[in-house]
Design a protein around this motif. Structure first.
Motif, PDB file in Angstrom:
ATOM      1  N   ASP A 132     -52.121  35.226 -20.745  1.00 33.63           N
ATOM      2  CA  ASP A 132     -50.937  35.725 -20.047  1.00 33.63           C
ATOM      3  C   ASP A 132     -51.295  36.320 -18.701  1.00 33.63           C
ATOM      4  O   ASP A 132     -50.477  36.322 -17.779  1.00 33.63           O
ATOM      5  N   PHE A 186     -50.640  34.392 -15.333  1.00 32.40           N
ATOM      6  CA  PHE A 186     -49.352  34.554 -14.685  1.00 32.40           C
ATOM      7  C   PHE A 186     -49.080  35.998 -14.347  1.00 32.40           C
ATOM      8  O   PHE A 186     -48.391  36.301 -13.380  1.00 32.40           O
ATOM      9  N   ALA A 187     -49.596  36.867 -15.200  1.00 31.73           N
ATOM     10  CA  ALA A 187     -49.403  38.278 -14.903  1.00 31.73           C
ATOM     11  C   ALA A 187     -50.026  38.613 -13.550  1.00 31.73           C
ATOM     12  O   ALA A 187     -49.502  39.428 -12.792  1.00 31.73           O
ATOM     13  N   ALA A 192     -50.268  36.572 -11.183  1.00 26.54           N
ATOM     14  CA  ALA A 192     -49.530  35.900 -10.094  1.00 26.54           C
ATOM     15  C   ALA A 192     -48.393  36.769  -9.625  1.00 26.54           C
ATOM     16  O   ALA A 192     -47.239  36.353  -9.585  1.00 26.54           O
ATOM     17  N   GLU A 193     -48.721  38.044  -9.384  1.00 22.67           N
ATOM     18  CA  GLU A 193     -47.688  38.928  -8.876  1.00 22.67           C
ATOM     19  C   GLU A 193     -47.481  38.689  -7.415  1.00 22.67           C
ATOM     20  O   GLU A 193     -46.521  39.137  -6.822  1.00 22.67           O
ATOM     21  N   ILE A 253     -46.072  37.132  -4.781  1.00 22.81           N
ATOM     22  CA  ILE A 253     -44.940  36.226  -4.652  1.00 22.81           C
ATOM     23  C   ILE A 253     -45.243  35.087  -3.691  1.00 22.81           C
ATOM     24  O   ILE A 253     -44.827  33.951  -3.897  1.00 22.81           O
ATOM     25  N   LEU A 264     -47.010  32.323  -5.353  1.00 23.48           N
ATOM     26  CA  LEU A 264     -46.123  31.524  -6.196  1.00 23.48           C
ATOM     27  C   LEU A 264     -45.233  30.632  -5.351  1.00 23.48           C
ATOM     28  O   LEU A 264     -44.956  29.486  -5.709  1.00 23.48           O
ATOM     29  N   ARG A 280     -48.401  26.083 -13.224  1.00 23.18           N
ATOM     30  CA  ARG A 280     -49.475  26.930 -13.732  1.00 23.18           C
ATOM     31  C   ARG A 280     -50.818  26.507 -13.168  1.00 23.18           C
ATOM     32  O   ARG A 280     -51.622  27.334 -12.750  1.00 23.18           O
TER      33      ARG A 280
END
Lengths: 137, 189
Positions: B117, B120-121, B123-124, B126, B129, B180
């Motif tokens: 997890d 993605f956690a 991948a704060e 922004i 992303l 991902r």
């Protein structure tokens, strides 16, 4: 993979705001399109009105000739000259009137008149739209 | 606040302001969607304008039984965007996808175990992303945007894309996997 993170991340991405003026440009474009469509309709409906007016004139002439030739006029005249005869033989007179009625010419008169009135009303409505939006487009 | 359907009915009944309200309500979403697919401000503006013009032109044909107004608008926006992208021809609509819809990114990179997890956690960022999302093929990007940003159901997305439900779900799954991997690649580089 924990998919629970993805919605949060993607949905948190900042929204790109619409540029200034885009809203007004859209509404202006819609007004312009509305005006152009109303202009096309007004032209088409005016032509239909003119054609139906000519058609009405022709149909009225045809109907009056047929009314004269069919004897319908004679029966109608009877109603004003010999009311006693009409009162006593109203059924026969009525049937004779119905039989001698030039239905097709009269139908053409009615149809052409209705088309003329409808197309004129619609043309005027579209001209109002053109006038209302003429300052924008 | 009147519903979108009520606004359309009001406009068709002669209330001019109703369409303006509809534009105000959905312009941001439509523009954002168009921008995220085409990546270009000017083009997104053109697409948004064309979308609302087409919507206005077809208001009488809208049927509330077939789709929500929002879904209907996004269908128009999506189709308009695809037309623009095809005209542009510089965008490879199948940048990572083969003709059969398979994705070389998901096929060639091993996925032996589920990512923690934390991937993605972490991948704060922004921006990271955003970049990853931009790298996705348009066909993958649009499903994610419609589902997670516009909160449309898979059924609604299927109606917009004119695809069966299972195809949409499959495309959504592949898009998430591809996203991902792009995030992971970005983090590792």
């Amino acid at each position: 993979m924990n998919e629970q993170h993805v919605p949060g991340r993607i949905s948190q991405l900042p929204t790109h705001p619409a540029p200034r003026g885009l809203r007004e440009r859209i509404l202006y474009a819609v007004a312009g399109l509305k005006r152009r469509l109303a202009l096309r309709r007004a032209i088409a409906l005016t032509m239909i009105a003119l054609i139906s007016l000519l058609g009405f004139a022709e149909a009225a002439l045809y109907a009056s000739q047929e009314l004269y030739l069919s004897g319908f006029g004679d029966f109608m005249q009877l109603m004003f000259t010999d009311t006693d005869v009409v009162a006593s033989s109203w059924r026969e007179i009525g049937l004779s009137l119905a039989e001698s009625l030039p239905a097709l010419p009269l139908a053409l008169v009615c149809v052409s008149l209705l088309v003329f009135l409808w197309s004129t009303a619609r043309a005027l409505a579209n001209m109002r739209i053109i006038r209302n939006y003429s300052s924008l487009a | 606040m009147p519903t979108d359907e009520a606004l359309i009915a009001a406009y068709l009944a002669g209330e001019e302001e109703a369409f303006t309200t509809l534009v105000d309500r959905h312009l941001s979403s439509v523009y954002d969607f168009a921008f995220r697919l085409c990546g270009n401000t000017h083009e997104a503006e053109d697409i948004a304008q064309e979308t609302f013009l087409k919507a206005w032109h077809n208001l009488k044909k809208y049927r509330s039984q077939s789709a929500r107004v929002r879904t209907w608008l996004f269908t128009i926006a999506r189709n308009t965007t695809v037309d623009h992208l095809r005209r542009r021809r510089s965008t490879a609509l199948s940048e990572f996808e083969r003709d059969d819809g398979s994705n070389y990114l998901t096929d060639t990179l091993p996925d032996t175990a589920p990512l923690p997890d934390e991937a993605f956690a972490e991948a704060e960022n922004i921006e990271m992303l955003e970049e990853a999302l931009e790298k996705l093929p348009v066909r993958a990007r649009e499903v994610l945007i419609l589902h997670f940003r516009e909160e449309l159901t898979f059924e609604e997305i299927g109606a917009i894309l004119n695809e069966p439900l299972n195809t949409v779900k499959s495309r959504h799954r592949r898009a998430l996997i591809a996203l991902r991997k792009l995030v992971e690649r970005h983090q590792n580089s």
